[in-house]
Design a protein around this motif. Structure first.
Motif, PDB file in Angstrom:
ATOM      1  N   THR A   1       0.809  -1.225   0.000  1.00  0.00           N
ATOM      2  CA  THR A   1       0.000   0.000   0.000  1.00  0.00           C
ATOM      3  C   THR A   1       0.839   1.269   0.000  1.00  0.00           C
ATOM      4  O   THR A   1       0.303   2.366  -0.165  1.00  0.00           O
ATOM      5  N   GLY A   2       2.148   1.136   0.221  1.00  0.00           N
ATOM      6  CA  GLY A   2       3.027   2.306   0.363  1.00  0.00           C
ATOM      7  C   GLY A   2       3.516   2.387   1.802  1.00  0.00           C
ATOM      8  O   GLY A   2       2.861   1.859   2.705  1.00  0.00           O
ATOM      9  N   ILE A   3       4.658   3.050   2.024  1.00  0.00           N
ATOM     10  CA  ILE A   3       5.162   3.122   3.403  1.00  0.00           C
ATOM     11  C   ILE A   3       4.222   4.020   4.222  1.00  0.00           C
ATOM     12  O   ILE A   3       3.684   5.010   3.707  1.00  0.00           O
ATOM     13  N   ALA A   4       4.065   3.659   5.481  1.00  0.00           N
ATOM     14  CA  ALA A   4       3.083   4.355   6.328  1.00  0.00           C
ATOM     15  C   ALA A   4       3.395   5.849   6.423  1.00  0.00           C
ATOM     16  O   ALA A   4       2.491   6.693   6.354  1.00  0.00           O
ATOM     17  N   ALA A   5       4.682   6.187   6.551  1.00  0.00           N
ATOM     18  CA  ALA A   5       5.034   7.605   6.758  1.00  0.00           C
ATOM     19  C   ALA A   5       4.578   8.454   5.576  1.00  0.00           C
ATOM     20  O   ALA A   5       4.107   9.585   5.760  1.00  0.00           O
ATOM     21  N   LEU A   6       4.679   7.919   4.360  1.00  0.00           N
ATOM     22  CA  LEU A   6       4.282   8.713   3.188  1.00  0.00           C
ATOM     23  C   LEU A   6       2.753   8.786   3.097  1.00  0.00           C
ATOM     24  O   LEU A   6       2.185   9.847   2.805  1.00  0.00           O
TER      25      LEU A   6
ATOM     26  N   SER B   1      -3.065  11.596  -7.857  1.00  0.00           N
ATOM     27  CA  SER B   1      -2.103  12.695  -7.972  1.00  0.00           C
ATOM     28  C   SER B   1      -0.694  12.130  -8.171  1.00  0.00           C
ATOM     29  O   SER B   1      -0.495  10.917  -8.135  1.00  0.00           O
ATOM     30  N   SER B   2       0.252  13.044  -8.398  1.00  0.00           N
ATOM     31  CA  SER B   2       1.611  12.617  -8.762  1.00  0.00           C
ATOM     32  C   SER B   2       2.635  13.439  -7.994  1.00  0.00           C
ATOM     33  O   SER B   2       2.568  14.669  -7.990  1.00  0.00           O
ATOM     34  N   PHE B   3       3.567  12.779  -7.335  1.00  0.00           N
ATOM     35  CA  PHE B   3       4.652  13.520  -6.683  1.00  0.00           C
ATOM     36  C   PHE B   3       5.573  14.145  -7.733  1.00  0.00           C
ATOM     37  O   PHE B   3       6.292  15.090  -7.457  1.00  0.00           O
ATOM     38  N   GLY B   4       5.557  13.570  -8.931  1.00  0.00           N
ATOM     39  CA  GLY B   4       6.444  14.050  -9.992  1.00  0.00           C
ATOM     40  C   GLY B   4       6.260  15.526 -10.292  1.00  0.00           C
ATOM     41  O   GLY B   4       7.229  16.283 -10.432  1.00  0.00           O
TER      42      GLY B   4
ATOM     43  N   ALA C   1      12.139   9.180   1.011  1.00  0.00           N
ATOM     44  CA  ALA C   1      12.635  10.543   0.774  1.00  0.00           C
ATOM     45  C   ALA C   1      11.479  11.533   0.675  1.00  0.00           C
ATOM     46  O   ALA C   1      11.519  12.616   1.265  1.00  0.00           O
ATOM     47  N   LEU C   2      10.429  11.154  -0.048  1.00  0.00           N
ATOM     48  CA  LEU C   2       9.278  12.055  -0.187  1.00  0.00           C
ATOM     49  C   LEU C   2       8.600  12.288   1.165  1.00  0.00           C
ATOM     50  O   LEU C   2       8.198  13.409   1.479  1.00  0.00           O
TER      51      LEU C   2
ATOM     52  N   MET D   1       8.222  15.969   2.735  1.00  0.00           N
ATOM     53  CA  MET D   1       6.880  16.520   3.011  1.00  0.00           C
ATOM     54  C   MET D   1       6.744  16.909   4.475  1.00  0.00           C
ATOM     55  O   MET D   1       6.112  17.908   4.807  1.00  0.00           O
ATOM     56  N   GLN D   2       7.378  16.109   5.348  1.00  0.00           N
ATOM     57  CA  GLN D   2       7.288  16.439   6.765  1.00  0.00           C
ATOM     58  C   GLN D   2       8.102  17.695   7.081  1.00  0.00           C
ATOM     59  O   GLN D   2       7.643  18.583   7.803  1.00  0.00           O
ATOM     60  N   ALA D   3       9.311  17.778   6.475  1.00  0.00           N
ATOM     61  CA  ALA D   3      10.194  18.908   6.780  1.00  0.00           C
ATOM     62  C   ALA D   3       9.712  20.200   6.120  1.00  0.00           C
ATOM     63  O   ALA D   3       9.894  21.285   6.667  1.00  0.00           O
ATOM     64  N   GLN D   4       9.114  20.078   4.922  1.00  0.00           N
ATOM     65  CA  GLN D   4       8.753  21.296   4.183  1.00  0.00           C
ATOM     66  C   GLN D   4       7.304  21.263   3.685  1.00  0.00           C
ATOM     67  O   GLN D   4       7.055  21.289   2.473  1.00  0.00           O
TER      68      GLN D   4
END
Ligand code: PMP
Ligand code: GLN
Length: 383
Positions: A62-67, A227-230, A271-272, A276-279
């Motif tokens: 499903t994706g990493i929990a943090a993201l 949506s897209s992080f790209g 990394a994303l 996202m958390q920092a900025q």
């Protein structure tokens, strides 16, 4: 043996064709949509850090929990929808994959899918592979708005899915809250799902707001939002995106996703999430960042022979070339501009089932450095 193509009408995408032509002729590539500037250093450093830290094996399906949690908290902040990171958010290898999964999940053999032309090129092949059929509705000229009466007339017992895209590629037009309300009224009593492609959700200009399906309580209940992080983090080559849908639909979406790719790339997700958390303010600064680029391009073209209305959203600007060459159709014009004047663009007609006559529009991408935009302005003003 003779292989019978499942996609007999599909060739190389216009993006590949025009990027190849640009490179063969050493032209400025304003065709395929991608930045010619780099991703933020903090994001690149984070990838290195996570690769070194050993985050190199499969991520959860499903994706990493943090993201997922970062995506959910952004959605809660911007669209006031408290989506559940565990049950409603799925990270995918690109928005294209999310769109494909949603279409395979929802479209059955014989189903009709309503799309609006000019229409992003990945939708129809996915519908065809699912055994469905696209019903194309042309957006109004010249403002690319939706005629909801034509939409209402196109609905049938077989309509299963509607695909919308706002901010809209290639026109930069936006659906308003009133459009979403109209859509809700028209499909309320029917078994129709909604696929909302919102990859340019953060690229909206002149103080306007993006009306997300995530913020529409009624429509969201039958929707998958992609949506897209790209686009948002200047990393189109990372091919990382996400889809958000209510729990029951997400369960079905994940059944398809787990066998199309299983998961998205692990260190990129870490990394994303860090970035996202920092900025979190990165997304709030994007409108001004891209509006500045749009304005730079428009100013550079002020004394050209192209005519245009500054785009409302996305990183694409439409240019009308009828004052320059009304003897060429847009595909011919895009080739001529690339080979003779060194600027590659995208013709609009390729996004239509029935291209309008008397339309002379090209799409140029302004996700470019200041010097690229300046050079593009010089070349285009010389024509
Ligand atoms: N939808 C639209 C409207 C797009 O313009 C794009 C990409 N350019 C995508 C989807 C695909 O996004 P991704 O690169 O994350 O697959
Ligand atoms: N979505 C990008 C565009 O519209 C291209 C993506 C691709 O090349 N498939 O230009």
């Amino acid at each position: 043996m003779q292989l019978q193509s499942k996609l007999p009408h599909v060739g190389l995408t216009i993006f590949t064709q025009m990027s190849q032509l640009a490179s063969a002729h050493g032209a400025l590539n304003l065709s395929q949509g991608f930045p010619d500037f780099d991703a933020p250093d903090a994001l690149k450093d984070a990838v290195q850090r996570h690769v070194q830290a050993g985050h190199n094996q499969y991520a959860p399906m499903t994706g990493i929990a943090a993201l997922r949690e970062q995506v959910a908290s952004k959605i809660a902040r911007l669209y006031r929808n408290p989506v559940c990171a565990e049950q409603e958010v799925t990270i995918t290898p690109g928005a294209t994959q999310a769109l494909f999964c949603a279409i395979q999940t929802l479209v059955r053999v014989g189903d009709e899918v309503i799309v609006f032309d000019p229409c992003y090129d990945s939708y129809e092949p996915a519908v065809t592979l699912a055994g469905g059929r696209c019903v194309h509705i042309a957006l109004n000229s010249p403002d690319f708005s939706v005629d909801w009466q034509i939409f209402a007339d196109a609905l049938t017992e077989r309509t299963r899915l509607v695909i919308i895209n706002s901010p809209h590629n290639p026109s930069g037009a936006l659906l308003r809250q009133a459009d979403l309300n109209q859509l809700a009224d028209l499909i309320r009593e029917r078994d129709i799902y909604l696929l909302s492609d919102e990859v340019y959700e953060h690229l909206v200009f002149d103080g306007q707001l993006h009306s997300s399906v995530l913020a529409h309580e009624e429509l969201y209940q039958r929707a998958c939002v992609v949506s897209s992080f790209g686009k948002t983090y200047h990393v189109t080559g990372w091919k990382t995106g996400y889809m958000v849908a209510p729990p029951a639909l997400t369960e079905e979406l994940r059944k398809v996703h787990q066998y199309v790719s299983f998961c998205a790339v692990t260190p990129l997700q870490y990394a994303l999430a860090d970035f996202m958390q920092a900025q979190p303010e990165h997304v709030d600064q994007l409108p001004a960042f891209y509006q500045h680029k749009r304005d730079q391009l428009c100013q550079a073209l002020q004394y050209s022979r192209f005519t245009f209305v500054p785009t409302a959203s996305t990183y694409f600007q439409l240019l009308d070339y009828r004052n320059i060459r009304d003897d060429l159709n847009d595909v011919q014009m895009a080739h001529w501009l690339t080979t003779e004047h060194g600027v590659a663009s995208i013709p609009l007609s390729v996004f239509y089932q029935r291209p309008p006559t008397e339309q002379y529009l090209l799409r140029v991408c302004f996700a470019k450095r200041a010097q690229t935009l300046e050079l593009a302005g010089e070349k285009l003003c010389a024509i």
